[in-house]
Enzyme design. Structure first.
Site, PDB file in Angstrom:
ATOM      1  CE1 TYR A  53     116.992  60.251  25.068  1.00  0.00           C
ATOM      2  CE2 TYR A  53     115.564  58.409  24.522  1.00  0.00           C
ATOM      3  CZ  TYR A  53     116.749  59.089  24.362  1.00  0.00           C
ATOM      4  OH  TYR A  53     117.697  58.610  23.484  1.00  0.00           O
ATOM      5  CG  HIS A 128     122.322  57.877  27.043  1.00  0.00           C
ATOM      6  ND1 HIS A 128     121.134  58.383  27.492  1.00  0.00           N
ATOM      7  CD2 HIS A 128     122.351  58.181  25.721  1.00  0.00           C
ATOM      8  CE1 HIS A 128     120.473  58.955  26.508  1.00  0.00           C
ATOM      9  NE2 HIS A 128     121.201  58.858  25.413  1.00  0.00           N
ATOM     10  CB  SER A 208     119.292  61.070  14.824  1.00  0.00           C
ATOM     11  OG  SER A 208     118.856  62.199  14.109  1.00  0.00           O
ATOM     12  N   PRO A 209     118.169  58.207  12.669  1.00  0.00           N
ATOM     13  CG  PRO A 209     116.644  56.470  12.334  1.00  0.00           C
ATOM     14  CD  PRO A 209     117.167  57.398  13.393  1.00  0.00           C
TER      15      PRO A 209
END
Length: 289
Positions: A53, A128, A208-209
């Site tokens: 990130y 990941h 990403s809910p």
């Protein structure tokens, strides 16, 4: 704040995804730290990050360092916060995302992440994304070694299918605690993985809910049910989406990303929003495809 379980830890039912604060379009550092503090002050005790990130080739681990700085500046109990980290993705700095699941890379990356985060061990370390160039068991085997060496306290996987979940559990000798996959009202292809996690007692962390949705109108006609329930309840559609996910299984812990204090402050309210069985059924039937 409602609590849920990841391995040996109790965490808030709603976590914070750190990615938007460190990739392209990221805000200034002050706003990001205010966002993290807003989450912590609202009772969030799970923050998800990754060494990938970052935006530029020379700022690997940007989000980890940002979270560490925010935690150091926070007046609360840092030990009560579980920072969930990930390794196995690589960003060369040109906007692309590549993969590196080689065991030696994962072990080196985990130790570098620990140095940036501080502390004696990473609370939760997740592979990941599967690397097609590396046998999955070898990549997960690196997590087993990191557990044995005390570099990490708990191990998880991300972007995995049911067969990979079972294989990871086997390779880790029953020590797998979580699976992080994309899941939202607009993206439901991970339902089999969610069901398997519920069966095995593994935490399921939807990334990403909210499907990247920032405004209620963006839910679109396919998600009128979420907007309608939100209007009936007097809350945001985002809260309804997260409350629906929480209602699907007690192992679900959504990690909505945020880059503004107002965003995470709205999201955490979903932990206190109890939907009726009829509402859950209605929302579950509201598919986008």
């Amino acid at each position: 704040m409602q609590q849920r379980t990841i391995g040996t830890r109790q965490v808030s039912a709603i976590g914070l995804g750190g990615m938007p604060m460190s990739i392209e379009g990221r805000p200034d550092e002050d706003r990001s730290i205010r966002t993290i503090h807003a989450a912590l002050d609202a009772g969030v005790t799970l923050i998800d990050t990754a060494d990938a990130y970052h935006r530029d080739a020379n700022d690997v681990g940007h989000n980890e360092s940002l979270i560490a700085k925010a935690l150091d500046a926070w007046s609360g109990d840092r030990d009560a916060v579980l920072v969930a980290n990930k390794g196995g993705h690589v960003r060369p700095g040109d906007g692309s995302w590549t993969r590196n699941g080689r065991p030696e890379h994962l072990k080196q990356a985990a130790r570098a992440s620990l140095q940036r985060l501080g502390g004696e061990a990473i609370g939760l370390y997740q592979f990941h994304r599967p690397d097609p160039e590396v046998p999955y068991a070898e990549s997960v085997g690196a997590l087993a070694d990191l557990l044995d060496d005390g570099v990490i306290e708990m191990a998880g996987i991300s972007n995995a299918n049911p067969d990979q979940i079972r294989e990871a559990q086997r390779v880790l000798g029953g020590r797998l605690v979580s699976v992080q996959n994309q899941f939202s009202p607009a993206f439901r292809s991970s339902e089999p993985e969610l069901d398997l996690c519920a069966e095995l007692g593994l935490a399921f962390l939807p990334w990403s809910p909210l499907g990247g949705i920032a405004k209620a109108a963006d839910l679109g006609s396919a998600h009128d049910a979420f907007a309608e329930v939100a209007r009936d309840r007097g809350v945001s559609p985002q809260q309804v989406a997260l409350a629906w996910e929480l209602a699907l299984a007690p192992v679900v812990v959504p990690i909505p990303g945020a880059s503004r204090p107002e965003s995470i402050e709205d999201s955490v309210k979903a932990a206190g929003l109890e939907l009726s069985d009829d509402e859950v059924k209605r929302l579950s039937a509201a598919h986008s495809d």
